[in-house]
Design a protein around this motif. Structure first.
Motif: not given
Length: 530
Positions: A491-500, A502-514
């Protein structure tokens, strides 16, 4: 050269910060009245049909009675040229305020005398302390029931961690409000609740505490309380220390009522006396002094479609050094291109007038054909340099946005990109993808409403919004990592912003730690580098 330095030293550039409804916009308008910039104050929460606040130019602001975007307002008072950066109080628009504070040399913090330090005030105060700029406090609404002034000072000191020095002291509050005692002049500024709101003339009465005639003016009980309060303040309160004020360690405190106009002029006089002239700024070439002969400025805000007739974009530039002259050639450092600044304006909310010259400390609006981004530097210096970038703050709410009418794809893409470039929203897309699927991130959910409203009214595009479960975002600091190779939860999503970036979108802090534990060397940041 002497005139050049004098012009810069006349400048005062400050932001007004507060929690919603503390009276920030009302205070701004009263300051403009004294500066002769407007002839009549608009009351934001007046009866239906009342004038909207002069600093609220966007139609949705007038309908809601709140400020959702920063306004820049300039006026002259006595010998000072004053630039006010009026910021949104509503927490959903705090990112606009964060950026605007980067352009200020000092801040005025407005506090409701009944409510004290509120949540949004704390957030904005933190940004001010990060910059170490002087902070002046106006405790508002003394003509209504209020907290004990000692309790208010203690709350400011304990919650915000800054020392206080009351410049004046209130005599009663609400129906019993008699005025304030000026501690320096040892005079009483008497409050009279007569006439129309905002038009009372405050009488200055020279009187020593303990004089019998004050019993008649204030009443014996209030006179005795005032005498005891001042004795306590003189003996136990912090000493006034200009060095601490300059570095944001001590805040001069003023009591008054912006709505009735009481205490505003004395506050303005003292503020202009104590607040700093334009400050030097950090750059890639070190500190740049405002009196440097080379013109330089940075872009801290971009606003599209302020003028409905022209559908143009204005880049707000804070001049940091030198003198601006309309038509001058400058280097746009980020692109390496020379540009001519032919169209330049100064603002009174949405009202504009062409400006031919301006100095360090001033805020000017530049016509933007689409080359400027927030944080960009422009300069005439022979050796180019860049000012410190303005960071991007992590949004907390996410939604998928798509246009309802597929025939309006072009308008949709243009609108989304232009509004994103202003910094009000952040847009993300699939890695290497186009704008087929746009994810929008905002600091506050009200920004979604503003986005939908503006797409409809400014770009003639109606959109469909679908809420997403993401609540955390992190920028990938590693340039050498391909996000597609990362080991992440489903449930983690890989994206980029309009400046190119790279980012990750998470549903919870636990996923960041993982993600951090399962990807050696991965560096994630809560703030996007400019």
């Amino acid at each position: 050269m002497k005139d050049f330095v004098n012009e810069i030293n006349k400048r005062r550039t400050f932001a007004i910060i507060s929690h919603p409804d503390a009276g920030k916009t009302t205070l701004t308008e009263k300051l403009l009245l004294y500066g002769g910039a407007i002839q009549q104050a608009g009351i934001v929460k007046g009866k239906k049909g009342a004038r909207a606040a002069v600093s609220d130019w966007m139609e949705i602001e007038k309908q809601r009675g709140i400020s959702v975007t920063s306004s820049v307002l300039q006026f002259h008072y006595q010998d000072a040229c004053t630039n006010i950066l009026d910021t949104p109080g509503h927490q959903d628009f705090s990112e606009d305020t964060y950026r605007t504070l980067m352009a200020a040399d000092s801040a005025v913090m407005v506090i409701d005398a009944a409510k004290g330090v509120e949540a949004q005030t704390k957030k904005l105060f933190k940004v001010c302390t990060m910059r170490g700029i002087p902070i002046f406090t106006f405790i508002n609404k003394m003509d209504r029931e209020a907290q004990n002034p000692f309790d208010l000072l203690e709350e400011i000191e304990q919650v915000l961690g800054i020392e206080t020095y009351p410049m004046n002291w209130p005599i009663g509050c609400g129906k019993e409000f008699k005025g304030v005692y000026d501690r320096n002049a040892k005079e009483i500024l008497a409050f009279e609740s007569v006439g129309k709101i905002g038009t009372q003339q405050a009488a200055t009465i020279e009187a020593r505490l303990g004089d019998s005639n004050l019993d008649e003016l204030l009443g014996a009980s209030l006179h005795e309380t005032l005498r005891d309060d001042i004795e306590l303040l003189d003996g136990a309160a912090y000493e006034f220390d200009m060095e601490k004020v300059t570095h944001g360690k001590l805040t001069p405190v003023f009591f008054g009522s912006a709505l009735t106009n009481f205490g505003v002029e004395p506050f303005l006089n003292e503020f202009l006396r104590l607040s700093p002239t334009p400050l030097p700024r950090n750059s890639s070439a070190g500190l740049i002094e405002p009196t440097s002969p080379d013109f330089s400025a940075f872009i801290f805000k971009i606003q599209a479609n302020m003028n409905k007739a022209h559908r143009d974009r204005i880049a707000f530039a804070r001049i940091c050094s030198g003198k601006f002259e309309r038509g001058m050639d400058v280097l746009h450092v980020q692109s390496g291109k020379k540009i001519k600044l032919a169209q330049s304006t100064q603002m009174m909310a949405s009202e504009r007038e062409t400006v031919d010259e301006a100095y360090a400390g001033d805020i000017i609006g530049l016509f933007d054909p689409g080359i400027f981004s927030i944080g960009d530097t422009i300069t005439t210096a022979k050796t180019p340099f860049a000012y410190e970038g303005i960071p991007t703050f992590a949004p907390e709410h996410f939604a998928r946005i798509s246009q309802i009418d597929t025939m309006k794809r072009k308008q949709f893409v243009k609108g989304m990109e232009q509004i994103a470039q202003e910094g009000a929203i952040q847009i993300f897309k699939e890695l290497g993808g186009g704008m087929e699927e746009v994810i929008v991130g905002v600091v506050g959910v009200l920004q979604f409403e503003v986005l939908e409203y503006r797409l409809k009214t400014e770009y003639n595009v109606e959109v469909r919004r679908t809420g997403l479960s993401y609540s955390q975002i992190r920028w990938i600091d590693n340039d050498d990592i391909d996000p597609k190779t990362l080991n992440l939860t489903s449930d983690t999503k890989r994206v980029e912003d309009f400046k190119g970036r790279k980012l990750l979108l998470f549903t919870s802090p636990w996923n960041i730690t993982w993600a951090e534990e399962h990807n050696e060397g991965l560096r994630l940041s809560e703030v996007g580098k400019a």
